[in-house]
Design an enzyme around this catalytic site. Structure first.
Site, PDB file in Angstrom:
ATOM      1  N   ASN A 156      -8.586 -65.032 -10.954  1.00  0.00           N
ATOM      2  CA  ASN A 156      -8.492 -66.755 -10.655  1.00  0.00           C
ATOM      3  C   ASN A 156      -9.635 -67.216 -10.269  1.00  0.00           C
ATOM      4  O   ASN A 156      -9.994 -68.281 -10.758  1.00  0.00           O
ATOM      5  CB  ASN A 156      -7.355 -66.259 -10.172  1.00  0.00           C
ATOM      6  CG  ASN A 156      -7.367 -66.799  -8.293  1.00  0.00           C
ATOM      7  OD1 ASN A 156      -7.915 -65.086  -8.167  1.00  0.00           O
ATOM      8  ND2 ASN A 156      -7.333 -67.000  -7.174  1.00  0.00           N
ATOM      9  N   GLU A 186      -7.611 -60.336   0.805  1.00  0.00           N
ATOM     10  CA  GLU A 186      -7.249 -61.792   0.795  1.00  0.00           C
ATOM     11  C   GLU A 186      -6.358 -61.627   0.155  1.00  0.00           C
ATOM     12  O   GLU A 186      -6.086 -61.040  -0.856  1.00  0.00           O
ATOM     13  CB  GLU A 186      -8.776 -62.157   0.181  1.00  0.00           C
ATOM     14  CG  GLU A 186      -9.710 -61.966   1.420  1.00  0.00           C
ATOM     15  CD  GLU A 186      -9.612 -63.058   2.801  1.00  0.00           C
ATOM     16  OE1 GLU A 186      -7.912 -63.662   2.343  1.00  0.00           O
ATOM     17  OE2 GLU A 186      -9.761 -62.101   3.849  1.00  0.00           O
ATOM     18  N   CYS A 220      -5.197 -69.121  -4.915  1.00  0.00           N
ATOM     19  CA  CYS A 220      -3.914 -68.850  -3.009  1.00  0.00           C
ATOM     20  C   CYS A 220      -3.694 -70.533  -1.929  1.00  0.00           C
ATOM     21  O   CYS A 220      -2.512 -69.855  -1.683  1.00  0.00           O
ATOM     22  CB  CYS A 220      -4.984 -67.642  -1.759  1.00  0.00           C
ATOM     23  SG  CYS A 220      -4.530 -66.190  -2.989  1.00  0.00           S
TER      24      CYS A 220
END
Length: 480
Positions: free
Chosen positions: A153, A248, A286
């Site tokens: 992303n 993460e 996220c």
């Protein structure tokens, strides 16, 4: 003729014995082909990184800082070229791709500054009789070679968040970019190759995902930094319990709008930020806004504004400067989002806008009355979908925000300072953004989550600490 991109093996260009295609998710056009390292080449990269560890760890700070400064400078010079590449391989709108290059530039600039000012700590030990004449010098040293596994992303900036801190502390790093988006990392390799970093101190290896477990298990790679899904992240952690692993992972971030945030200007700002950051990057972040938790006193006015502003988001060809929302990374991702919205509607949710798919593009979508048993109520959608929730008061709002397996960041729209401090105290997240959406991230600040959102922190200084350990040297017989 389609270009086949070479990879970077211990700082030099190399080709394997096969390749794979990278295609543009908006129109399916071929962006390029990428050479795949052989098993022998992967072994060569790991061996070179292992050999480079003592050399790299001992390099003067100015050498590492100069290399980082060079990368920042070259990213600035090549911004438009690299932004176009990000859009081509990832599908994000060009205006967001330009922003990503700018952020990566800042990451390397911050790392250069931190490399220069990381001095260690001193401690006098004669505070007790047994320590008379003793003085401690505490410095940090690399834990070992780093395996950095990056997602699709943010194909440049999240690679930067792994590479820059590793260089800053003198830790060799092997980067495995996402198979869908390896080209930005390979261009970063071009720039790194222009520096004087030691041979073996870095490699960029676009190995397929099925070969990742062997790298994860390799004892010569004691540090793993992974950004991606919680399922894969925790599989990695569970498989190597004695390694130092930073994860993460995902989130389903909440934007909380409280009763005191009620003026026309307040609600206009909140709705603007919510609409933008539920849809930026196609919702593939996220910390995209997924849940809007609004006090009943402002809910109706806010909902009307949010829907209007989401409808104003421009979808289309991500190469167009006016486009706000491009395609998802591929059509399967859009089909998954479509199925989750269909599941929510079948269980009673109402679609206020959106809810349609065109190939890999999913329309910006707002849902209301989302039932608790819908997939969207619990999982990370990773698409341009948000849901609106009505609550009564701060207690109920914060309880709703905490009602999640994830805990990455939350946004709280309030003017009350006491409530802001309460939010930091009570919300089960790694970051609380007051007066804005949860999607704000400054690349130098600590960034990471709690619960299923992962362990450890990124942000340049935090990552440098994470990649190193403290070593104490005690000097004896000193007249202090």
């Amino acid at each position: 003729m389609t270009t086949t991109h070479e990879f970077w093996l211990a700082g030099r260009r190399a080709s394997g014995d096969g390749d794979f295609e990278v295609r543009h998710s908006y129109d399916g056009s071929l962006v390029g082909k990428v050479s795949v390292p052989t098993d022998a080449q992967v072994e060569e990269a790991v061996a070179a990184a292992t050999a480079a560890l003592p050399v790299f760890a001992a390099t003067p700070a100015h050498v590492r800082a100069a290399a980082l400064d060079h990368v920042a400078k070259r990213l600035g010079e090549r911004t438009e070229e690299i932004a176009q590449l990000i859009t081509a391989e990832n599908g994000k709108p060009i205006k967001w791709a330009r922003g990503e290059v700018g952020r990566a530039l800042s990451v390397f600039r911050w790392a250069a500054e931190e490399a220069r000012r990381t001095n260690g700590e001193t401690m006098r030990l004669d505070t007790d009789p047994g320590g008379v004449g003793r003085f401690a010098l505490i410095r940090r040293f690399p834990r070992g070679v780093v395996l950095g596994i990056a997602p699709f992303n943010f194909p440049l900036n999240l690679v930067a968040h792994k590479v820059a801190p590793a260089i800053a502390v003198g830790a060799p790093i092997i980067i495995k970019p996402a198979p869908a988006t390896p080209l930005s990392a390979l261009v970063l390799g071009e720039i790194l190759a222009e520096t004087d970093l030691p041979a073996g101190s870095w490699s960029v290896l676009p190995v397929p995902n099925e070969k990742m477990p062997a790298l994860v298990q390799d004892d010569r790679l004691p540090v793993i930094s992974f950004t991606g899904s919680d399922k894969v992240g925790y599989q990695i952690m569970d498989s190597v319990p004695r390694k130092h692993v930073t994860l993460e992972l995902g989130g389903n971030a909440a934007a909380v709008v409280l009763a005191d945030y009620s003026s026309e200007a307040d609600l206009e700002w909140a709705a603007t930020r919510i609409a933008m950051f539920s849809n930026y990057q196609g919702g593939q972040s996220c910390i995209s806004v997924q849940r809007v938790i609004a006090d009943a006193s402002v809910y109706d006015a806010l909902a009307e504004k949010v829907v209007a502003k989401v409808q104003a988001q421009v979808t289309g060809d991500p190469k167009d400067d006016t486009v706000d929302v491009g395609p998802l990374v591929d059509e399967n991702a859009a089909k998954r989002v479509e199925s989750w919205v269909e599941d929510a509607v079948a269980k009673g949710a109402k679609v206020l806008t959106g809810g349609t798919r065109d190939g890999a593009t999913y329309a910006p979508t707002v849902l209301a009355e989302l039932p608790a048993d819908a997939i969207l109520a619990r999982a990370e959608v990773f698409g341009p979908v948000l849901s609106l929730h009505r609550v009564d008061g701060v207690d109920e709002a914060f309880a709703a925000a905490n009602d999640s397996a994830y805990g990455l960041q939350a946004g709280v729209f309030t003017h009350d300072l006491q409530t802001a401090f309460r939010a930091q105290r009570e919300l089960e997240v790694g970051g609380v953004i007051i007066g804005d959406a949860p999607s704000f991230r400054a690349d130098q600040m600590p960034y990471g989550g709690v619960k299923d959102s992962g362990v450890g922190r990124e942000g340049v200084k935090s990552a440098m600490e994470d990649l190193t350990y403290e070593k104490v040297m005690v000097l004896t017989g000193l007249d202090l």
